[in-house]
Design a protein around this motif. Structure first.
Motif, PDB file in Angstrom:
ATOM      1  N   SER A  33      18.614 -21.520  37.093  1.00 45.73           N
ATOM      2  CA  SER A  33      17.027 -20.596  36.609  1.00 45.73           C
ATOM      3  C   SER A  33      16.971 -21.672  35.723  1.00 45.73           C
ATOM      4  O   SER A  33      15.346 -22.125  35.502  1.00 45.73           O
ATOM      5  N   ILE A  61      15.444 -12.280  36.159  1.00 45.15           N
ATOM      6  CA  ILE A  61      15.984 -10.897  36.396  1.00 45.15           C
ATOM      7  C   ILE A  61      17.142 -10.951  36.670  1.00 45.15           C
ATOM      8  O   ILE A  61      17.717 -10.008  35.887  1.00 45.15           O
ATOM      9  N   PRO A  62      17.592 -10.482  37.992  1.00 46.98           N
ATOM     10  CA  PRO A  62      18.482 -10.041  38.513  1.00 46.98           C
ATOM     11  C   PRO A  62      20.069 -10.550  37.978  1.00 46.98           C
ATOM     12  O   PRO A  62      20.749  -9.750  36.958  1.00 46.98           O
ATOM     13  N   THR A 118       9.469 -19.442  40.392  1.00 56.24           N
ATOM     14  CA  THR A 118      11.132 -18.960  40.870  1.00 56.24           C
ATOM     15  C   THR A 118      12.094 -19.220  39.843  1.00 56.24           C
ATOM     16  O   THR A 118      13.555 -18.160  40.006  1.00 56.24           O
ATOM     17  N   LEU A 156      14.666  -9.862  45.328  1.00 58.33           N
ATOM     18  CA  LEU A 156      14.195 -10.185  44.411  1.00 58.33           C
ATOM     19  C   LEU A 156      15.196 -12.103  44.855  1.00 58.33           C
ATOM     20  O   LEU A 156      14.513 -13.305  45.113  1.00 58.33           O
ATOM     21  N   ILE A 196      13.606 -13.356  47.901  1.00 59.97           N
ATOM     22  CA  ILE A 196      12.432 -14.054  47.940  1.00 59.97           C
ATOM     23  C   ILE A 196      12.835 -14.986  46.945  1.00 59.97           C
ATOM     24  O   ILE A 196      11.967 -16.179  47.416  1.00 59.97           O
ATOM     25  N   ALA A 197      13.716 -15.951  45.817  1.00 59.40           N
ATOM     26  CA  ALA A 197      13.899 -16.355  45.460  1.00 59.40           C
ATOM     27  C   ALA A 197      14.381 -17.823  45.959  1.00 59.40           C
ATOM     28  O   ALA A 197      13.855 -18.608  45.927  1.00 59.40           O
ATOM     29  N   THR A 248      22.887 -16.522  44.892  1.00 63.09           N
ATOM     30  CA  THR A 248      22.582 -15.269  46.055  1.00 63.09           C
ATOM     31  C   THR A 248      24.144 -14.931  47.055  1.00 63.09           C
ATOM     32  O   THR A 248      24.511 -13.814  47.130  1.00 63.09           O
ATOM     33  N   LEU A 301      12.200 -15.537  39.040  1.00 65.02           N
ATOM     34  CA  LEU A 301      12.329 -14.530  40.021  1.00 65.02           C
ATOM     35  C   LEU A 301      14.119 -14.783  39.749  1.00 65.02           C
ATOM     36  O   LEU A 301      15.169 -12.942  39.553  1.00 65.02           O
ATOM     37  N   ALA A 319      17.033  -3.855  44.827  1.00 62.46           N
ATOM     38  CA  ALA A 319      16.494  -5.009  43.530  1.00 62.46           C
ATOM     39  C   ALA A 319      16.938  -5.827  43.898  1.00 62.46           C
ATOM     40  O   ALA A 319      15.811  -7.256  44.389  1.00 62.46           O
ATOM     41  N   PHE A 320      17.098  -6.515  43.371  1.00 65.65           N
ATOM     42  CA  PHE A 320      18.885  -7.711  43.150  1.00 65.65           C
ATOM     43  C   PHE A 320      18.574  -8.413  44.675  1.00 65.65           C
ATOM     44  O   PHE A 320      18.513  -9.646  44.219  1.00 65.65           O
TER      45      PHE A 320
END
Length: 185
Positions: A172, A135-136, A129, A83, A86-87, A25, A132, A79-80
């Motif tokens: 992930s 996805i990005p 998680t 996400l 939140i992850a 992140t 989430l 959005a990324f």
């Protein structure tokens, strides 16, 4: 005994996945400048991340700049960011639930229903998680590959996969593995 080993292994995988999620992140290396057309003299390396852009001059000096406006960002980047934030929060919560579940397992071995609630909640949270994060990271990787092979994109604008994407994919996978271990009970 096998159940305790599986729980500890899931806890280790979840902890490493949590740290990797946080690292992916905040890392600025989501997109890295590509060197094409036989150009071996390179003075700058450009990194693009979720929060900032960085330019490395000759590998000696690094200049990073946070994005100026939240409203000027492209919608996928917004959005990324959401996400991944939140992850990060969900990975910390799921890790804490897993710790509570493992400690509860050690204290009360005669109540399997109580054990399964904490462990199952941690497993579902780890699986969510992992999704989430995936996805990005995968979306960004796909767009980089698509743009790299698109002949209409100019060579200076082409990017390669950065280290943060690889960290995100590994994180992930570890989070999904931890979730699968905890959902197994």
């Amino acid at each position: 005994m096998a159940c305790c080993v599986l729980q500890i292994t899931g806890l280790i995988f979840g902890g490493i996945g949590m740290v990797g999620t946080l690292a992916a992140t905040v890392m600025p290396q989501w997109r890295v400048s590509a060197y094409l057309e036989g150009n071996i003299v390179v003075f700058e390396t450009i990194w693009e991340g979720l929060w900032m852009d960085c330019i490395s001059h000759l590998g000696l000096r690094l200049q990073c700049k946070f994005y100026d406006s939240f409203l000027a960002l492209p919608p996928p980047l917004e959005a990324f960011r959401a996400l991944m934030c939140i992850a990060v929060v969900l990975s910390v919560l799921s890790f804490l639930m897993a710790i509570v579940g493992v400690q509860y397992t050690q204290r009360t071995k005669e109540d399997p229903r109580g054990i399964s609630i904490f462990i199952l909640a941690a497993g579902v949270a780890f699986l969510l998680t992992g999704a989430l994060v995936l996805i990005p990271v995968s979306w960004t990787g796909g767009s980089i590959i698509r743009d790299f092979y698109d002949p209409e994109v100019p060579a200076p604008l082409k990017r390669e996969l950065g280290a943060a994407l690889y960290v995100g994919w590994v994180s992930s996978a570890l989070l999904v593995a931890a979730g699968a271990m905890y959902c197994h009970f």
